[in-house]
Design an enzyme around this catalytic site. Sequence first.
Site, PDB file in Angstrom:
ATOM      1  N   ASP A 193       0.872  -1.180   0.000  1.00 24.24           N
ATOM      2  CA  ASP A 193       0.000   0.000   0.000  1.00 24.24           C
ATOM      3  C   ASP A 193       0.904   1.223   0.000  1.00 24.24           C
ATOM      4  O   ASP A 193       2.116   1.110   0.237  1.00 24.24           O
ATOM      5  CB  ASP A 193      -0.909  -0.010   1.252  1.00 24.24           C
ATOM      6  CG  ASP A 193      -1.813   1.220   1.321  1.00 24.24           C
ATOM      7  OD1 ASP A 193      -2.312   1.654   0.258  1.00 24.24           O
ATOM      8  OD2 ASP A 193      -2.012   1.765   2.421  1.00 24.24           O
ATOM      9  N   SER A 194       0.314   2.389  -0.226  1.00 24.33           N
ATOM     10  CA  SER A 194       1.085   3.622  -0.143  1.00 24.33           C
ATOM     11  C   SER A 194       1.569   3.859   1.291  1.00 24.33           C
ATOM     12  O   SER A 194       2.384   4.743   1.522  1.00 24.33           O
ATOM     13  CB  SER A 194       0.204   4.798  -0.551  1.00 24.33           C
ATOM     14  OG  SER A 194      -0.874   4.899   0.357  1.00 24.33           O
ATOM     15  N   TYR A 229      -0.517   8.364  -2.289  1.00 23.64           N
ATOM     16  CA  TYR A 229      -0.568   8.104  -3.735  1.00 23.64           C
ATOM     17  C   TYR A 229      -1.726   8.880  -4.379  1.00 23.64           C
ATOM     18  O   TYR A 229      -1.723   9.141  -5.567  1.00 23.64           O
ATOM     19  CB  TYR A 229      -0.821   6.614  -4.003  1.00 23.64           C
ATOM     20  CG  TYR A 229       0.366   5.672  -3.878  1.00 23.64           C
ATOM     21  CD1 TYR A 229       1.588   6.078  -3.346  1.00 23.64           C
ATOM     22  CD2 TYR A 229       0.247   4.351  -4.304  1.00 23.64           C
ATOM     23  CE1 TYR A 229       2.649   5.186  -3.226  1.00 23.64           C
ATOM     24  CE2 TYR A 229       1.302   3.457  -4.202  1.00 23.64           C
ATOM     25  CZ  TYR A 229       2.498   3.867  -3.660  1.00 23.64           C
ATOM     26  OH  TYR A 229       3.535   2.979  -3.562  1.00 23.64           O
ATOM     27  N   CYS A 273      -4.500  -1.341  -1.903  1.00 21.03           N
ATOM     28  CA  CYS A 273      -4.641   0.109  -2.067  1.00 21.03           C
ATOM     29  C   CYS A 273      -5.626   0.370  -3.190  1.00 21.03           C
ATOM     30  O   CYS A 273      -5.406  -0.073  -4.329  1.00 21.03           O
ATOM     31  CB  CYS A 273      -3.265   0.683  -2.413  1.00 21.03           C
ATOM     32  SG  CYS A 273      -3.250   2.434  -2.792  1.00 21.03           S
ATOM     33  N   ASN A 274      -6.699   1.077  -2.897  1.00 18.55           N
ATOM     34  CA  ASN A 274      -7.697   1.392  -3.933  1.00 18.55           C
ATOM     35  C   ASN A 274      -7.095   2.284  -5.020  1.00 18.55           C
ATOM     36  O   ASN A 274      -7.399   2.128  -6.195  1.00 18.55           O
ATOM     37  CB  ASN A 274      -8.885   2.140  -3.318  1.00 18.55           C
ATOM     38  CG  ASN A 274      -9.720   1.270  -2.401  1.00 18.55           C
ATOM     39  OD1 ASN A 274     -10.738   0.742  -2.789  1.00 18.55           O
ATOM     40  ND2 ASN A 274      -9.275   1.101  -1.159  1.00 18.55           N
ATOM     41  N   THR A 275      -6.259   3.226  -4.603  1.00 18.40           N
ATOM     42  CA  THR A 275      -5.703   4.182  -5.558  1.00 18.40           C
ATOM     43  C   THR A 275      -4.794   3.470  -6.561  1.00 18.40           C
ATOM     44  O   THR A 275      -4.864   3.721  -7.769  1.00 18.40           O
ATOM     45  CB  THR A 275      -4.918   5.281  -4.807  1.00 18.40           C
ATOM     46  OG1 THR A 275      -5.755   5.794  -3.772  1.00 18.40           O
ATOM     47  CG2 THR A 275      -4.495   6.395  -5.725  1.00 18.40           C
ATOM     48  N   CYS A 319     -10.933   3.570   0.551  1.00 21.29           N
ATOM     49  CA  CYS A 319      -9.490   3.717   0.776  1.00 21.29           C
ATOM     50  C   CYS A 319      -9.151   2.813   1.953  1.00 21.29           C
ATOM     51  O   CYS A 319      -9.861   2.823   2.967  1.00 21.29           O
ATOM     52  CB  CYS A 319      -9.161   5.179   1.089  1.00 21.29           C
ATOM     53  SG  CYS A 319      -7.474   5.441   1.667  1.00 21.29           S
TER      54      CYS A 319
END
Length: 259
Positions: free
Chosen positions: A11-12, A43, A74-76, A183
Amino acid sequence: MDNTKPIGLFDSGIGGTTICKEVNLLLPYENTIYLADSKNAPYGQRTKEQIIALSIKNIDYLISQHCKLIIVACNTATTNAISELRAKYSLPIIGIEPAVKPATILTKTAVIGVLATKGTLTSELFSNTVKKYSDIVIVEQIGYDLVKLIEEGKINDPEMDYLLQQYLEPMVIKGMDTLVLGCTHYPYLISKIKKLIPEHINIIDSGAAVAKHTRKVLEENNLLNTGKTIGKRLFYTNKEVEILRLFVEDKSSVHYLDF
Ligand code: DGL
Protein backbone atom coordinates in the site's frame (compact mmCIF):
# COMPACT_ATOMS: atom_id res chain seq x y z
CA MET A 1 5.31 -22.70 -7.63
CA ASP A 2 5.94 -23.77 -4.03
CA ASN A 3 2.74 -23.09 -2.07
CA THR A 4 4.67 -22.20 1.11
CA LYS A 5 5.94 -19.01 -0.56
CA PRO A 6 4.57 -15.78 0.93
CA ILE A 7 1.69 -13.62 -0.20
CA GLY A 8 2.95 -10.09 -0.90
CA LEU A 9 0.88 -7.02 -0.11
CA PHE A 10 1.60 -3.36 -0.60
CA ASP A 11 0.00 0.00 0.00
CA SER A 12 1.08 3.62 -0.14
CA GLY A 13 1.46 3.31 3.62
CA ILE A 14 -0.16 1.78 6.63
CA GLY A 15 -3.72 1.55 5.22
CA GLY A 16 -3.33 -1.86 3.63
CA THR A 17 -2.68 -3.38 7.04
CA THR A 18 -6.50 -3.40 7.31
CA ILE A 19 -6.47 -5.87 4.40
CA CYS A 20 -3.48 -7.79 5.71
CA LYS A 21 -5.26 -8.37 9.03
CA GLU A 22 -8.26 -9.91 7.26
CA VAL A 23 -5.96 -12.10 5.16
CA ASN A 24 -4.06 -13.27 8.24
CA LEU A 25 -7.36 -14.02 9.98
CA LEU A 26 -8.88 -16.05 7.16
CA LEU A 27 -5.65 -17.68 5.99
CA PRO A 28 -3.61 -18.12 9.18
CA TYR A 29 -1.13 -20.59 7.68
CA GLU A 30 -0.05 -18.27 4.91
CA ASN A 31 3.21 -16.36 5.19
CA THR A 32 2.78 -12.67 4.34
CA ILE A 33 5.08 -9.79 3.49
CA TYR A 34 3.60 -6.31 3.72
CA LEU A 35 5.20 -3.20 2.20
CA ALA A 36 4.19 0.25 3.42
CA ASP A 37 5.51 2.72 0.86
CA SER A 38 4.99 5.56 3.33
CA LYS A 39 7.93 7.53 1.94
CA ASN A 40 5.85 8.06 -1.20
CA ALA A 41 2.42 8.49 0.44
CA PRO A 42 -0.12 9.70 -0.32
CA TYR A 43 -0.57 8.10 -3.74
CA GLY A 44 -3.98 9.74 -4.06
CA GLN A 45 -2.55 13.06 -5.25
CA ARG A 46 -0.16 11.49 -7.78
CA THR A 47 -0.50 10.98 -11.52
CA LYS A 48 -1.49 7.63 -13.01
CA GLU A 49 2.06 7.24 -14.41
CA GLN A 50 3.62 7.83 -11.00
CA ILE A 51 1.22 5.35 -9.35
CA ILE A 52 2.06 2.69 -11.95
CA ALA A 53 5.82 3.26 -11.49
CA LEU A 54 5.56 3.06 -7.68
CA SER A 55 3.42 -0.08 -7.88
CA ILE A 56 5.99 -1.74 -10.16
CA LYS A 57 8.78 -0.86 -7.73
CA ASN A 58 6.82 -2.45 -4.87
CA ILE A 59 5.90 -5.59 -6.80
CA ASP A 60 9.46 -6.06 -8.05
CA TYR A 61 10.65 -6.13 -4.44
CA LEU A 62 7.91 -8.59 -3.41
CA ILE A 63 8.82 -10.84 -6.34
CA SER A 64 12.48 -10.68 -5.32
CA GLN A 65 11.23 -12.14 -2.01
CA HIS A 66 9.59 -15.00 -3.96
CA CYS A 67 5.97 -14.00 -3.36
CA LYS A 68 3.47 -16.34 -5.02
CA LEU A 69 0.61 -13.84 -5.26
CA ILE A 70 0.32 -10.07 -4.89
CA ILE A 71 -2.45 -8.12 -3.19
CA VAL A 72 -2.57 -4.48 -4.19
CA ALA A 73 -3.93 -3.38 -0.80
CA CYS A 74 -4.64 0.11 -2.07
CA ASN A 75 -7.70 1.39 -3.93
CA THR A 76 -5.70 4.18 -5.56
CA ALA A 77 -3.06 1.82 -6.97
CA THR A 78 -5.70 -0.69 -8.05
CA THR A 79 -7.94 1.78 -9.85
CA ASN A 80 -4.99 3.45 -11.61
CA ALA A 81 -2.61 0.60 -12.31
CA ILE A 82 -4.17 -2.88 -12.07
CA SER A 83 -4.52 -3.53 -15.80
CA GLU A 84 -0.93 -2.40 -16.49
CA LEU A 85 0.32 -4.57 -13.60
CA ARG A 86 -1.61 -7.64 -14.75
CA ALA A 87 -0.24 -7.14 -18.26
CA LYS A 88 3.33 -6.92 -16.95
CA TYR A 89 3.43 -9.80 -14.46
CA SER A 90 2.39 -13.42 -14.79
CA LEU A 91 1.68 -14.14 -11.12
CA PRO A 92 -1.87 -13.64 -9.74
CA ILE A 93 -2.58 -10.03 -8.72
CA ILE A 94 -5.58 -9.16 -6.57
CA GLY A 95 -6.78 -5.60 -6.27
CA ILE A 96 -9.22 -3.65 -4.15
CA GLU A 97 -11.65 -1.05 -5.40
CA PRO A 98 -14.53 0.80 -3.75
CA ALA A 99 -17.36 -1.67 -3.02
CA VAL A 100 -19.99 0.15 -5.07
CA LYS A 101 -21.90 -2.98 -6.15
CA PRO A 102 -22.57 -4.28 -2.60
CA ALA A 103 -23.64 -0.75 -1.62
CA THR A 104 -26.16 -0.56 -4.47
CA ILE A 105 -27.70 -3.81 -3.24
CA LEU A 106 -27.88 -2.65 0.36
CA THR A 107 -29.21 0.88 -0.13
CA LYS A 108 -32.90 1.64 0.44
CA THR A 109 -32.73 5.34 -0.38
CA ALA A 110 -30.89 4.70 -3.68
CA VAL A 111 -28.25 7.16 -2.45
CA ILE A 112 -24.82 5.84 -1.61
CA GLY A 113 -21.67 7.70 -0.63
CA VAL A 114 -18.11 6.89 -1.63
CA LEU A 115 -15.29 8.41 0.40
CA ALA A 116 -11.97 7.84 -1.38
CA THR A 117 -8.83 9.54 -2.63
CA LYS A 118 -8.73 11.91 -5.58
CA GLY A 119 -6.73 9.31 -7.54
CA THR A 120 -9.44 6.69 -7.06
CA LEU A 121 -12.43 8.92 -7.76
CA THR A 122 -10.90 10.38 -10.93
CA SER A 123 -9.76 7.02 -12.32
CA GLU A 124 -11.25 5.54 -15.48
CA LEU A 125 -11.94 2.26 -13.69
CA PHE A 126 -14.03 3.99 -11.02
CA SER A 127 -15.95 6.12 -13.52
CA ASN A 128 -16.78 2.98 -15.53
CA THR A 129 -18.12 1.38 -12.35
CA VAL A 130 -20.29 4.42 -11.60
CA LYS A 131 -21.76 4.34 -15.12
CA LYS A 132 -23.20 0.88 -14.45
CA TYR A 133 -25.52 2.21 -11.75
CA SER A 134 -27.40 5.06 -13.38
CA ASP A 135 -30.45 4.40 -11.17
CA ILE A 136 -28.46 5.09 -7.98
CA VAL A 137 -27.20 8.46 -6.80
CA ILE A 138 -23.53 8.08 -5.99
CA VAL A 139 -22.23 10.92 -3.84
CA GLU A 140 -18.47 11.06 -4.29
CA GLN A 141 -16.27 12.75 -1.73
CA ILE A 142 -12.50 13.12 -1.81
CA GLY A 143 -10.98 12.54 1.61
CA TYR A 144 -8.35 15.28 1.30
CA ASP A 145 -5.59 14.94 3.91
CA LEU A 146 -7.10 11.96 5.75
CA VAL A 147 -4.32 9.62 4.56
CA LYS A 148 -1.70 12.26 5.32
CA LEU A 149 -2.89 12.63 8.92
CA ILE A 150 -3.04 8.86 9.47
CA GLU A 151 0.48 8.49 8.06
CA GLU A 152 1.67 11.17 10.48
CA GLY A 153 0.16 9.23 13.38
CA LYS A 154 -2.43 11.99 13.92
CA ILE A 155 -5.63 9.93 13.90
CA ASN A 156 -6.82 11.53 17.12
CA ASP A 157 -5.98 15.12 16.22
CA PRO A 158 -8.95 17.54 16.31
CA GLU A 159 -8.19 18.25 12.63
CA MET A 160 -9.21 14.69 11.76
CA ASP A 161 -12.65 15.12 13.34
CA TYR A 162 -13.04 18.49 11.67
CA LEU A 163 -12.19 17.13 8.21
CA LEU A 164 -14.42 14.08 8.61
CA GLN A 165 -17.33 16.26 9.59
CA GLN A 166 -16.76 18.54 6.57
CA TYR A 167 -16.78 15.53 4.24
CA LEU A 168 -19.58 13.48 5.77
CA GLU A 169 -22.20 16.09 6.58
CA PRO A 170 -23.04 16.96 2.94
CA MET A 171 -23.29 13.24 2.13
CA VAL A 172 -25.78 12.71 4.93
CA ILE A 173 -27.79 15.75 3.83
CA LYS A 174 -28.04 14.25 0.34
CA GLY A 175 -29.76 11.18 1.81
CA MET A 176 -26.94 8.62 1.78
CA ASP A 177 -27.86 5.47 3.72
CA THR A 178 -24.76 3.46 2.74
CA LEU A 179 -21.19 4.70 2.93
CA VAL A 180 -18.41 2.96 1.02
CA LEU A 181 -14.95 3.36 2.47
CA GLY A 182 -12.95 3.51 -0.75
CA CYS A 183 -9.49 3.72 0.78
CA THR A 184 -7.77 1.06 2.86
CA HIS A 185 -6.66 3.66 5.41
CA TYR A 186 -10.23 4.61 6.29
CA PRO A 187 -11.32 1.55 8.33
CA TYR A 188 -9.08 3.01 11.06
CA LEU A 189 -11.51 5.94 11.15
CA ILE A 190 -14.70 3.89 11.57
CA SER A 191 -15.25 4.70 15.24
CA LYS A 192 -14.91 8.43 14.48
CA ILE A 193 -17.14 8.18 11.41
CA LYS A 194 -19.86 6.43 13.44
CA LYS A 195 -19.98 9.37 15.82
CA LEU A 196 -20.56 11.76 12.93
CA ILE A 197 -23.28 10.01 10.92
CA PRO A 198 -26.73 8.69 11.85
CA GLU A 199 -26.84 5.15 13.18
CA HIS A 200 -28.90 3.73 10.32
CA ILE A 201 -26.17 4.39 7.73
CA ASN A 202 -24.33 1.21 6.70
CA ILE A 203 -20.56 1.44 6.43
CA ILE A 204 -18.93 -0.87 3.88
CA ASP A 205 -15.28 -1.79 3.98
CA SER A 206 -14.05 -4.55 1.71
CA GLY A 207 -11.19 -6.11 3.69
CA ALA A 208 -13.00 -9.37 4.45
CA ALA A 209 -14.18 -9.70 0.84
CA VAL A 210 -10.61 -9.31 -0.42
CA ALA A 211 -9.41 -12.03 1.97
CA LYS A 212 -12.14 -14.41 0.71
CA HIS A 213 -11.28 -13.65 -2.89
CA THR A 214 -7.60 -14.29 -2.11
CA ARG A 215 -8.45 -17.73 -0.74
CA LYS A 216 -10.41 -18.52 -3.89
CA VAL A 217 -7.56 -17.43 -6.19
CA LEU A 218 -5.02 -19.42 -4.17
CA GLU A 219 -7.23 -22.52 -4.40
CA GLU A 220 -7.79 -22.09 -8.13
CA ASN A 221 -4.05 -21.79 -8.73
CA ASN A 222 -3.08 -24.61 -6.37
CA LEU A 223 -1.21 -22.12 -4.25
CA LEU A 224 -2.95 -22.53 -0.89
CA ASN A 225 -0.44 -23.27 1.86
CA THR A 226 -1.50 -26.65 3.19
CA GLY A 227 0.85 -26.47 6.18
CA LYS A 228 -0.60 -26.28 9.69
CA THR A 229 1.76 -23.85 11.37
CA ILE A 230 0.87 -20.20 11.78
CA GLY A 231 2.48 -18.23 8.97
CA LYS A 232 5.36 -15.82 9.34
CA ARG A 233 4.24 -12.19 9.02
CA LEU A 234 6.67 -9.48 8.03
CA PHE A 235 5.93 -5.78 7.73
CA TYR A 236 8.29 -3.32 6.09
CA THR A 237 8.13 0.45 5.92
CA ASN A 238 10.48 2.85 4.14
CA LYS A 239 9.57 5.63 6.62
CA GLU A 240 8.83 5.57 10.34
CA VAL A 241 8.81 2.13 11.94
CA GLU A 242 7.12 3.49 15.07
CA ILE A 243 4.06 4.65 13.14
CA LEU A 244 3.56 1.31 11.37
CA ARG A 245 3.97 -0.42 14.74
CA LEU A 246 0.92 1.46 16.03
CA PHE A 247 -1.17 -0.55 13.56
CA VAL A 248 0.40 -3.99 13.85
CA GLU A 249 -0.14 -6.33 16.78
CA ASP A 250 3.26 -8.04 16.81
CA LYS A 251 5.59 -5.02 17.00
CA SER A 252 8.69 -7.18 16.45
CA SER A 253 7.46 -8.11 12.96
CA VAL A 254 7.80 -4.47 11.76
CA HIS A 255 11.12 -3.40 10.21
CA TYR A 256 12.63 -0.53 8.26
CA LEU A 257 13.56 -1.28 4.67
CA ASP A 258 14.87 1.11 2.03
CA PHE A 259 12.80 0.02 -0.97
N1 DGL B 1 -4.65 3.21 1.14
C1 DGL B 1 -4.67 3.92 -0.11
C2 DGL B 1 -5.97 3.64 -0.85
O1 DGL B 1 -6.62 2.66 -0.56
C3 DGL B 1 -4.36 5.36 0.16
C4 DGL B 1 -3.93 6.07 -1.05
C5 DGL B 1 -3.09 7.28 -0.79
O2 DGL B 1 -1.93 7.10 -0.42
O3 DGL B 1 -3.55 8.39 -1.06
O4 DGL B 1 -6.35 4.34 -1.75
